[in-house]
Design a protein around this motif. Structure first.
Motif, mmCIF file in Angstrom:
data_model
loop_
_atom_site.group_PDB
_atom_site.id
_atom_site.type_symbol
_atom_site.label_atom_id
_atom_site.label_comp_id
_atom_site.label_asym_id
_atom_site.label_seq_id
_atom_site.Cartn_x
_atom_site.Cartn_y
_atom_site.Cartn_z
ATOM 1 N N ALA A 72 -1.953 5.623 8.460
ATOM 2 C CA ALA A 72 -1.690 4.802 7.269
ATOM 3 C C ALA A 72 -0.240 4.326 7.247
ATOM 4 O O ALA A 72 0.043 3.151 6.979
ATOM 5 N N VAL A 73 0.677 5.218 7.562
ATOM 6 C CA VAL A 73 2.104 4.857 7.580
ATOM 7 C C VAL A 73 2.375 3.841 8.691
ATOM 8 O O VAL A 73 3.080 2.845 8.482
ATOM 9 N N ALA A 74 1.793 4.055 9.855
ATOM 10 C CA ALA A 74 1.971 3.112 10.964
ATOM 11 C C ALA A 74 1.414 1.728 10.615
ATOM 12 O O ALA A 74 1.929 0.710 11.088
ATOM 13 N N ALA A 75 0.386 1.695 9.772
ATOM 14 C CA ALA A 75 -0.213 0.426 9.356
ATOM 15 C C ALA A 75 0.552 -0.235 8.215
ATOM 16 O O ALA A 75 0.180 -1.306 7.759
ATOM 17 N N GLY A 76 1.614 0.439 7.729
ATOM 18 C CA GLY A 76 2.462 -0.173 6.715
ATOM 19 C C GLY A 76 2.466 0.489 5.355
ATOM 20 O O GLY A 76 3.174 0.032 4.446
ATOM 21 N N ALA A 77 1.702 1.559 5.164
ATOM 22 C CA ALA A 77 1.719 2.250 3.875
ATOM 23 C C ALA A 77 3.096 2.869 3.646
ATOM 24 O O ALA A 77 3.689 3.447 4.554
ATOM 25 N N ILE A 107 0.875 -1.170 0.000
ATOM 26 C CA ILE A 107 0.000 0.000 0.000
ATOM 27 C C ILE A 107 0.913 1.221 0.000
ATOM 28 O O ILE A 107 1.928 1.261 0.703
ATOM 29 N N TYR A 108 0.564 2.222 -0.794
ATOM 30 C CA TYR A 108 1.353 3.442 -0.914
ATOM 31 C C TYR A 108 0.487 4.651 -0.583
ATOM 32 O O TYR A 108 -0.725 4.637 -0.788
ATOM 33 N N ILE A 109 1.145 5.701 -0.103
ATOM 34 C CA ILE A 109 0.449 6.949 0.202
ATOM 35 C C ILE A 109 1.360 8.117 -0.164
ATOM 36 O O ILE A 109 2.572 8.063 0.046
ATOM 37 N N ASP A 110 0.760 9.149 -0.760
ATOM 38 C CA ASP A 110 1.541 10.352 -1.062
ATOM 39 C C ASP A 110 1.324 11.372 0.052
ATOM 40 O O ASP A 110 0.432 11.213 0.890
ATOM 41 N N PRO A 111 2.157 12.414 0.103
ATOM 42 C CA PRO A 111 2.032 13.410 1.174
ATOM 43 C C PRO A 111 0.691 14.139 1.094
ATOM 44 O O PRO A 111 0.111 14.262 0.008
ATOM 45 N N PRO A 112 0.215 14.647 2.218
ATOM 46 C CA PRO A 112 -1.048 15.391 2.208
ATOM 47 C C PRO A 112 -0.862 16.787 1.612
ATOM 48 O O PRO A 112 -0.778 17.791 2.323
ATOM 49 N N ASN A 113 -0.779 16.833 0.288
ATOM 50 C CA ASN A 113 -0.534 18.082 -0.439
ATOM 51 C C ASN A 113 -1.753 18.594 -1.187
ATOM 52 O O ASN A 113 -1.656 19.584 -1.914
ATOM 53 N N ALA A 146 -9.979 0.175 5.387
ATOM 54 C CA ALA A 146 -10.840 -0.181 6.522
ATOM 55 C C ALA A 146 -10.021 -0.317 7.803
ATOM 56 O O ALA A 146 -10.472 0.083 8.879
ATOM 57 N N ALA A 147 -8.808 -0.825 7.679
ATOM 58 C CA ALA A 147 -7.948 -1.030 8.847
ATOM 59 C C ALA A 147 -7.565 0.287 9.527
ATOM 60 O O ALA A 147 -7.310 0.303 10.731
ATOM 61 N N ILE A 148 -7.537 1.381 8.765
ATOM 62 C CA ILE A 148 -7.201 2.675 9.380
ATOM 63 C C ILE A 148 -8.442 3.533 9.610
ATOM 64 O O ILE A 148 -8.338 4.702 9.970
ATOM 65 N N GLY A 149 -9.606 2.968 9.361
ATOM 66 C CA GLY A 149 -10.846 3.691 9.627
ATOM 67 C C GLY A 149 -11.321 4.609 8.521
ATOM 68 O O GLY A 149 -12.182 5.462 8.756
ATOM 69 N N ALA A 150 -10.804 4.447 7.303
ATOM 70 C CA ALA A 150 -11.271 5.269 6.185
ATOM 71 C C ALA A 150 -12.659 4.778 5.766
ATOM 72 O O ALA A 150 -12.858 3.581 5.570
#
Length: 91
Positions: free
Chosen positions: A58-63, A3-9, A34-38
């Motif tokens: 998200a990052v703590a969950a492995g993103a 799973i990937y995530i970009d910065p909150p920009n 779902a695991a992070i409550g989205a």
């Protein structure tokens, strides 16, 4: 399977947003969200819109943190990119 995530920009609705994707499947993405409550309505065709206050979750969950251009490249390479004019898969 990552799973990937970009910065909150990305501004919208009075806050900043990130995009979260999978490089494998929408099923994997839905599970991670779902695991992070989205909420399900945060799914936007090929990614989840994640508010900045959930970025660390998200990052703590492995993103994996990556740049926005890299995120789009990975999504396209995986064959999961859904341009706005294409219908999104249903959950």
């Amino acid at each position: 399977m990552t799973i990937y995530i970009d910065p909150p920009n990305w501004p919208g609705h009075g806050r900043m947003w990130s995009h979260m994707i999978s490089d494998v499947s929408f099923e994997e993405l839905h599970e991670a969200a779902a695991a992070i409550g989205a909420p399900p309505h945060a799914f936007d065709g090929d990614h989840y819109d994640i508010p900045s206050y959930r970025y660390a979750d998200a990052v703590a969950a492995g993103a994996v943190e990556i740049g926005s251009k890299e995120l789009v490249r990975l999504l396209t390479t995986a064959g999961l990119r859904r341009p706005k004019h294409r219908p999104a898969p249903h959950r």
